[in-house]
Enzyme design. Structure first.
Site, PDB file in Angstrom:
ATOM      1  N   GLY A  38       0.817  -1.208   0.000  1.00  0.00           N
ATOM      2  CA  GLY A  38       0.000   0.000   0.000  1.00  0.00           C
ATOM      3  C   GLY A  38       0.847   1.253   0.000  1.00  0.00           C
ATOM      4  CG  HIS A  39       3.267   2.224   3.371  1.00  0.00           C
ATOM      5  ND1 HIS A  39       3.277   1.067   4.106  1.00  0.00           N
ATOM      6  CD2 HIS A  39       2.698   3.176   4.160  1.00  0.00           C
ATOM      7  CE1 HIS A  39       2.743   1.304   5.295  1.00  0.00           C
ATOM      8  NE2 HIS A  39       2.379   2.572   5.346  1.00  0.00           N
ATOM      9  CB  SER A 188       1.758  -1.976   9.350  1.00  0.00           C
ATOM     10  OG  SER A 188       1.009  -1.022  10.085  1.00  0.00           O
TER      11      SER A 188
END
Length: 286
Positions: A38-39, A188
């Site tokens: 995602g990051h 996370s």
């Protein structure tokens, strides 16, 4: 190839000033590390839009409600830098707490309205911490663009409003939620799930999407949300903190779907809190 790491505001500003003399466009991707796909999708999107991309890595103590949670938050700078290098990110800005909040630091940025309710109701002070650190990162990097994922939709809207109200000259770029193949939103926190919990976790986005479809086709809001809550609990989640329909623009609570909206949820699976959201618009009858 490695990504350069900068730890001081002074050094960061020196580099940014040199970039400005070149006339380039700068993007910032704020993170607290423990980078996942995602990051990395935010970084890729930033590299398309900007000439230089700064990824920030700062575990912000001001947005934690528990000192134990802060102490337990993993430090993964080396792993994160290794993930960023092949993408072509230009800089990793990783200040420590003393650099970000020097002695006698006395300012808090607070954004009313959009910070209230939803996660704000269950994490008091969290969004003040977010607004404070993000405003500082915007000013420190002088970025033209800031990239944020839609998974943290309340945070996204808060950052947009904060930048507008403080006249910070940055364009906020929202990016779609990245999901696993089974629909679970990347986070996370997912690594905290046991194998049994991980098998149950996709029921949250499944119920969310089914509920969004029902609302879009005209199902009454409150009974439909009540049924969705029951379905999430029946699937194995131990608590639903909230499941709400909110106006997409200002996060005002909605009891009828009369304009674009977001269906937002936070639920506990074992000891892990998961959040998600989907966009809804009324479907016109055929």
């Amino acid at each position: 190839m490695s990504v350069p790491i900068v730890r001081s505001v002074a050094q960061l500003r020196q580099i940014v000033a040199a970039w400005r003399r070149e006339g380039v466009r700068i993007a910032v991707v704020p993170t607290m590390g423990v980078l996942h796909e995602g990051h990395l999708s935010l970084v890729r999107a930033a590299l398309v839009k900007a000439d230089r991309v700064i990824v920030t890595l700062f575990v912000n103590p001001k947005q934690f409600n528990s000192q134990a949670d802060l102490a337990a938050y993993p430090s993964t700078e080396d792993e994160d830098a290794a993930k960023l290098a092949p993408l072509g990110a230009h800089l990793l800005y990783a200040p420590d707490a003393e650099e970000m909040y020097p002695a006698a630091f006395a300012t808090t940025v607070s954004v009313s309205g959009v910070s209230e309710g939803l996660c704000g109701a269950f994490r008091p002070g969290h969004f003040d911490g977010v607004a404070t650190v993000v405003s500082k990162l915007f000013l420190q990097t002088s970025a033209d663009f800031g990239f944020f994922g839609e998974k943290d939709f309340q945070q996204l809207q808060l950052v947009r409003l904060m930048a507008r109200d403080l006249d910070i000259p940055i364009t906020i770029v929202p990016c779609p939620t990245i999901r696993e193949a089974d629909g679970l939103a990347l986070s996370s926190r997912n690594v905290r799930l046991s194998p049994a919990e991980r098998a149950v976790a996709p029921e949250l986005p499944s119920v969310l999407l089914e509920t969004a479809e029902r609302l879009a086709r005209g199902s009454p809001v409150l009974p439909t949300l009540a049924e969705a809550r029951a379905a999430i609990l029946a699937a194995g989640y131990r608590e639903v903190e909230y499941l709400e329909l909110r106006d997409e623009a200002d996060l005002r609570p909605m009891t009828s779907l009369d304009q674009p909206a977001r269906l937002l949820v936070a639920a506990w699976l074992g000891g892990t809190r998961l959040i998600d959201n989907v966009r809804i618009s009324r479907v016109s009858p055929d």
